[in-house]
Design a protein around this motif. Structure first.
Motif, short mmCIF file in Angstrom:
data_model
loop_
_atom_site.label_atom_id
_atom_site.label_comp_id
_atom_site.label_asym_id
_atom_site.label_seq_id
_atom_site.Cartn_x
_atom_site.Cartn_y
_atom_site.Cartn_z
N GLU A 1 0.79 -1.31 -0.41
CA GLU A 1 -0.10 -0.12 0.44
C GLU A 1 0.33 1.02 0.17
O GLU A 1 0.37 2.89 -0.16
CB GLU A 1 -1.35 -0.11 1.40
CG GLU A 1 -1.53 -1.25 1.03
CD GLU A 1 -2.42 -1.81 -0.11
OE1 GLU A 1 -3.05 -0.23 -0.78
OE2 GLU A 1 -3.02 -3.08 -0.49
N LEU A 2 2.01 1.41 -0.25
CA LEU A 2 2.76 2.72 0.23
C LEU A 2 3.64 2.81 -1.58
O LEU A 2 3.44 3.84 -2.22
CB LEU A 2 4.12 2.63 0.81
CG LEU A 2 4.54 1.63 2.51
CD1 LEU A 2 5.67 1.72 2.10
CD2 LEU A 2 4.30 3.31 2.40
N LEU B 1 -6.58 5.07 14.04
CA LEU B 1 -7.95 4.51 14.29
C LEU B 1 -8.46 4.53 11.91
O LEU B 1 -9.15 4.07 12.26
CB LEU B 1 -8.51 6.27 14.62
CG LEU B 1 -8.01 6.96 15.55
CD1 LEU B 1 -8.75 7.88 16.74
CD2 LEU B 1 -9.18 5.56 16.51
N SER B 2 -7.25 5.37 11.68
CA SER B 2 -8.25 5.23 10.16
C SER B 2 -7.29 3.87 9.58
O SER B 2 -7.54 3.79 8.39
CB SER B 2 -7.57 6.17 9.58
OG SER B 2 -6.49 6.87 9.53
N GLN B 3 -6.51 3.24 10.21
CA GLN B 3 -5.23 2.33 9.07
C GLN B 3 -4.69 2.72 8.50
O GLN B 3 -4.22 1.56 7.26
CB GLN B 3 -6.07 0.91 9.09
CG GLN B 3 -6.66 0.79 10.25
CD GLN B 3 -4.91 -0.09 11.53
OE1 GLN B 3 -5.31 -1.46 11.28
NE2 GLN B 3 -5.89 0.08 12.14
N ILE C 1 -1.70 10.31 1.66
CA ILE C 1 -2.11 9.30 2.90
C ILE C 1 -1.97 7.71 2.01
O ILE C 1 -2.46 8.20 1.20
CB ILE C 1 -4.19 10.21 2.49
CG1 ILE C 1 -4.35 10.87 2.64
CG2 ILE C 1 -4.21 7.91 3.13
CD1 ILE C 1 -5.92 10.96 3.04
N PHE C 2 -1.44 7.08 2.40
CA PHE C 2 -0.79 5.90 1.80
C PHE C 2 -2.08 4.96 2.78
O PHE C 2 -2.30 4.92 4.20
CB PHE C 2 0.82 5.03 2.62
CG PHE C 2 1.48 6.25 2.29
CD1 PHE C 2 2.07 6.08 0.41
CD2 PHE C 2 1.94 7.51 2.52
CE1 PHE C 2 3.27 6.97 0.24
CE2 PHE C 2 3.06 8.28 2.09
CZ PHE C 2 3.57 8.17 0.81
N GLN D 1 -8.12 5.33 1.64
CA GLN D 1 -7.30 6.47 1.51
C GLN D 1 -8.90 7.60 1.35
O GLN D 1 -8.62 8.61 1.35
CB GLN D 1 -6.59 6.90 0.01
CG GLN D 1 -5.71 6.23 0.13
CD GLN D 1 -5.04 5.90 -1.35
OE1 GLN D 1 -4.95 5.94 -2.02
NE2 GLN D 1 -3.38 5.96 -0.93
N ASN D 2 -9.53 6.96 0.75
CA ASN D 2 -10.69 8.25 0.39
C ASN D 2 -11.51 8.77 1.08
O ASN D 2 -12.04 9.36 1.59
CB ASN D 2 -11.73 7.92 -0.59
CG ASN D 2 -10.93 7.03 -1.49
OD1 ASN D 2 -10.13 8.02 -2.33
ND2 ASN D 2 -11.95 6.71 -2.94
#
Length: 144
Positions: A45-46, A76-78, A96-97, A103-104
């Motif tokens: 995911e990077l 909190l948002s992982q 945001i990664f 992300q959205n």
């Protein structure tokens, strides 16, 4: 410099002598903290960050002046967040990664918070102008 007999005191205590400047300089400093990828974040995911820009005053409100609330938001948002100030304008770049749906969602939350703070600031400015216009000639003796 500090004399060892003065550090021990005039009573002749057997306490440890005060460290001298030479001994303090010989000690090595601890390494700086390194931001490591959390165990819960997948490496894949990077690759594709979601990037958007905000005004720096909004970023200071959302993330704190020293950005101390970023780790809590990441947990909190992982997702992983990077907040970088841009030099040419009064803007901040936020990357945001994470998974696209996260992300959205994180972007929507941050933009909604930014919108709320903008509205509050606009309301406060309007109220200040209204108060200034109302108290102008009636209450202010220096008003010309």
């Amino acid at each position: 410099m500090c004399d060892q007999t003065a550090a021990l005191g005039s009573t002749g205590n057997t306490r440890m002598p005060a460290p001298t400047l030479d001994r303090l300089q010989e000690k090595s400093l601890p390494p700086p903290p390194i931001h490591v990828r959390p165990w819960w974040f997948p490496v894949e995911e990077l690759r594709n960050p979601l990037v958007f820009y905000l005004e720096s005053w909004l970023a200071d409100i959302l993330f704190g002046a020293d950005r101390n609330s970023i780790p809590q938001m990441e947990w909190l948002s992982q997702v992983l967040l990077t907040v970088n100030a841009l030099k040419q304008r009064n803007l901040v770049e936020i990357a945001i990664f994470g998974r696209p749906c996260q992300q959205n969602r994180t972007k929507k939350v941050l933009l909604n918070l930014a919108l709320r703070h903008r509205q509050q600031r606009n309301r406060a400015e309007k109220m200040q102008r209204l108060e200034d216009s109302l108290k102008g000639p009636l209450l202010d003796p220096d008003f010309a």
